[in-house]
Design an enzyme around this catalytic site. Structure first.
Site, PDB file in Angstrom:
ATOM      1  N   ASN A  11      13.370-139.898  61.806  1.00  0.00           N
ATOM      2  CA  ASN A  11      14.184-138.905  61.157  1.00  0.00           C
ATOM      3  C   ASN A  11      13.758-137.879  61.007  1.00  0.00           C
ATOM      4  O   ASN A  11      13.085-136.903  60.964  1.00  0.00           O
ATOM      5  CB  ASN A  11      13.719-139.866  59.705  1.00  0.00           C
ATOM      6  CG  ASN A  11      14.180-138.871  58.604  1.00  0.00           C
ATOM      7  OD1 ASN A  11      15.070-137.725  58.644  1.00  0.00           O
ATOM      8  ND2 ASN A  11      13.484-138.887  57.538  1.00  0.00           N
ATOM      9  N   LYS A  13      14.617-135.189  59.880  1.00  0.00           N
ATOM     10  CA  LYS A  13      15.129-134.224  57.824  1.00  0.00           C
ATOM     11  C   LYS A  13      15.945-133.246  58.527  1.00  0.00           C
ATOM     12  O   LYS A  13      17.036-133.497  59.327  1.00  0.00           O
ATOM     13  CB  LYS A  13      13.513-134.178  58.082  1.00  0.00           C
ATOM     14  CG  LYS A  13      12.769-135.806  57.416  1.00  0.00           C
ATOM     15  CD  LYS A  13      11.787-135.010  57.017  1.00  0.00           C
ATOM     16  CE  LYS A  13      10.926-137.156  57.105  1.00  0.00           C
ATOM     17  NZ  LYS A  13      10.046-136.434  56.215  1.00  0.00           N
ATOM     18  N   HIS A  99      15.925-142.303  51.135  1.00  0.00           N
ATOM     19  CA  HIS A  99      14.926-141.503  51.627  1.00  0.00           C
ATOM     20  C   HIS A  99      13.905-141.208  50.475  1.00  0.00           C
ATOM     21  O   HIS A  99      14.201-140.730  49.460  1.00  0.00           O
ATOM     22  CB  HIS A  99      14.627-140.547  52.052  1.00  0.00           C
ATOM     23  CG  HIS A  99      13.613-140.409  53.237  1.00  0.00           C
ATOM     24  ND1 HIS A  99      12.867-140.069  52.723  1.00  0.00           N
ATOM     25  CD2 HIS A  99      13.353-141.085  54.199  1.00  0.00           C
ATOM     26  CE1 HIS A  99      11.742-138.840  53.834  1.00  0.00           C
ATOM     27  NE2 HIS A  99      12.127-140.316  54.683  1.00  0.00           N
ATOM     28  N   GLU A 101      12.402-138.210  49.926  1.00  0.00           N
ATOM     29  CA  GLU A 101      12.055-136.960  49.738  1.00  0.00           C
ATOM     30  C   GLU A 101      14.575-137.035  48.993  1.00  0.00           C
ATOM     31  O   GLU A 101      14.331-136.091  47.946  1.00  0.00           O
ATOM     32  CB  GLU A 101      12.503-136.309  51.034  1.00  0.00           C
ATOM     33  CG  GLU A 101      11.346-136.047  51.446  1.00  0.00           C
ATOM     34  CD  GLU A 101      10.939-135.808  52.513  1.00  0.00           C
ATOM     35  OE1 GLU A 101      12.166-135.641  53.812  1.00  0.00           O
ATOM     36  OE2 GLU A 101      10.300-135.903  53.216  1.00  0.00           O
ATOM     37  N   GLU A 175       8.355-147.481  52.734  1.00  0.00           N
ATOM     38  CA  GLU A 175       7.122-145.920  53.162  1.00  0.00           C
ATOM     39  C   GLU A 175       6.178-145.512  51.883  1.00  0.00           C
ATOM     40  O   GLU A 175       6.967-144.788  51.323  1.00  0.00           O
ATOM     41  CB  GLU A 175       8.355-144.311  53.435  1.00  0.00           C
ATOM     42  CG  GLU A 175       9.877-145.063  54.437  1.00  0.00           C
ATOM     43  CD  GLU A 175       9.903-143.960  55.434  1.00  0.00           C
ATOM     44  OE1 GLU A 175       9.801-143.428  56.470  1.00  0.00           O
ATOM     45  OE2 GLU A 175      10.603-142.964  54.281  1.00  0.00           O
ATOM     46  N   GLY A 181       4.620-137.585  55.950  1.00  0.00           N
ATOM     47  CA  GLY A 181       4.531-136.074  56.047  1.00  0.00           C
ATOM     48  C   GLY A 181       3.041-135.540  56.501  1.00  0.00           C
ATOM     49  O   GLY A 181       3.322-134.104  56.035  1.00  0.00           O
ATOM     50  N   SER A 219       3.792-140.596  58.133  1.00  0.00           N
ATOM     51  CA  SER A 219       2.795-140.409  59.203  1.00  0.00           C
ATOM     52  C   SER A 219       2.705-141.685  60.517  1.00  0.00           C
ATOM     53  O   SER A 219       0.887-141.083  61.201  1.00  0.00           O
ATOM     54  CB  SER A 219       1.177-140.407  58.513  1.00  0.00           C
ATOM     55  OG  SER A 219       1.552-139.297  57.905  1.00  0.00           O
TER      56      SER A 219
HETATM   57  C1  PEP Z   1       9.972-139.939  57.265  1.00  0.00           C
HETATM   58  O1  PEP Z   1      10.850-138.984  57.100  1.00  0.00           O
HETATM   59  O2  PEP Z   1      10.679-141.054  56.702  1.00  0.00           O
HETATM   60  C2  PEP Z   1       8.904-140.228  57.631  1.00  0.00           C
HETATM   61  C3  PEP Z   1       8.082-141.649  57.667  1.00  0.00           C
HETATM   62  O3  PEP Z   1       7.534-139.156  57.514  1.00  0.00           O
HETATM   63  P1  PEP Z   1       6.329-139.231  58.875  1.00  0.00           P
HETATM   64  O4  PEP Z   1       6.523-139.918  59.662  1.00  0.00           O
HETATM   65  O5  PEP Z   1       6.561-137.723  58.729  1.00  0.00           O
HETATM   66  O6  PEP Z   1       5.235-139.032  57.774  1.00  0.00           O
END
Ligand code: PEP
Length: 258
Positions: A11, A13, A99, A101, A175, A181, A219
């Site tokens: 992703n 983003k 997601h 976000e 998630e 992040g 992460s």
């Molecule tokens: C994501 O945005 O779905 C995500 C898991 O981000 P990150 O790997 O940066 O934590």
């Protein structure tokens, strides 16, 4: 038990311009093509401006393309949005919906996520439906209840016009919001417990729960990928930050158990 092929999805983003996005896509295409038989599928989800150039860079290669979001409607007066048929037209096979976000930054409810997932299925896309608890919810011991409710509330009941089984084109990504992040990852024990609960909850929604791939996201990086991908109900990873570097993303995919 059904065999579920690991999916490693990136992703990107709101990151990247044409030059670096295309270069990253081309590098992954070349690597995956050269790798021969691998035990994973790989997908990248660029921002909307890069979908067409990345589609061209990935053309007829093994790396799959996805969008990061779609609107529930197929077209219309929705300034700034992108419709599932547009993603399909551009060559996408996947779209991320729900997601955190979007849920937390744009106030998307389970009902909205469900409508988006249904829109994706209706045009033959695979919806990657994200669920996950906040840190406060985990601290209050509510993580499993929150995730189960999100899953049930975001579940599209049918495959829509595209036909077939919805379950064949649904992927669930767990998630935890506090792990996205942040550099913090859920412990393997917590991930295993949550994925077990998700599989059980899916069992109450469909008799094809065993078919559905469950990704972990939060992460994920090369250093923790092997441990996470080895867990029984973890069928892949949704990767944010580390997917912006072709080497780092490839290293995560390479950690798939053989
Ligand atoms: C994501 O945005 O779905 C995500 C898991 O981000 P990150 O790997 O940066 O934590």
């Amino acid at each position: 038990m059904a065999s579920r092929r690991t999916l490693i999805a990136g992703n990107w983003k709101m990151n990247g311009h044409r030059a670096d996005g295309v270069a990253r896509a081309a590098a992954l295409k070349e690597r995956l093509a050269a790798a021969g038989a691998v035990p994973f599928d790989m997908a990248v989800c660029p921002p909307a401006t890069l979908i067409w150039p990345v589609a061209a860079a990935l053309a007829s290669g093994p790396v799959l393309l996805g969008g990061q979001d779609c609107h529930p409607a197929a077209s219309g007066a929705f300034t700034g949005d992108i419709a599932a048929p547009m993603l399909a037209d551009a060559g996408c096979r996947f779209v991320i919906v729900g997601h955190s976000e979007r849920r937390h930054g744009h106030g998307e409810t389970d009902a909205v996520v469900k409508a988006k997932a249904a829109a994706a299925l209706a045009v033959g896309l695979t919806a990657i439906v994200c669920v996950g608890e906040t840190e406060a919810e985990r601290d209050h011991g509510a993580a499993e209840a929150v995730v189960a409710a999100q899953l049930t509330g975001s579940w599209p009941e049918s495959a829509g016009a595209a036909g077939g089984h919805a379950e064949d084109r649904l992927v669930i990504a767990y998630e935890p919001v506090w792990a996205i992040g942040t550099g913090r990852t859920a412990t393997p024990a917590d991930v295993a417990a949550m994925h077990r609960m998700i599989r059980t909850t899916l069992g109450s929604l469909t008799d094809r729960a065993d078919q559905i791939r469950l990704l972990y996201g939060g992460s994920v990086k090369a250093a923790n990928a092997a441990e996470l991908l080895a867990l029984e109900d973890v069928d892949g990873a949704l990767v944010g930050g580390a997917s912006l570097d072709a080497d780092a993303f490839w290293a995560i995919a390479e950690a798939t158990p053989r």
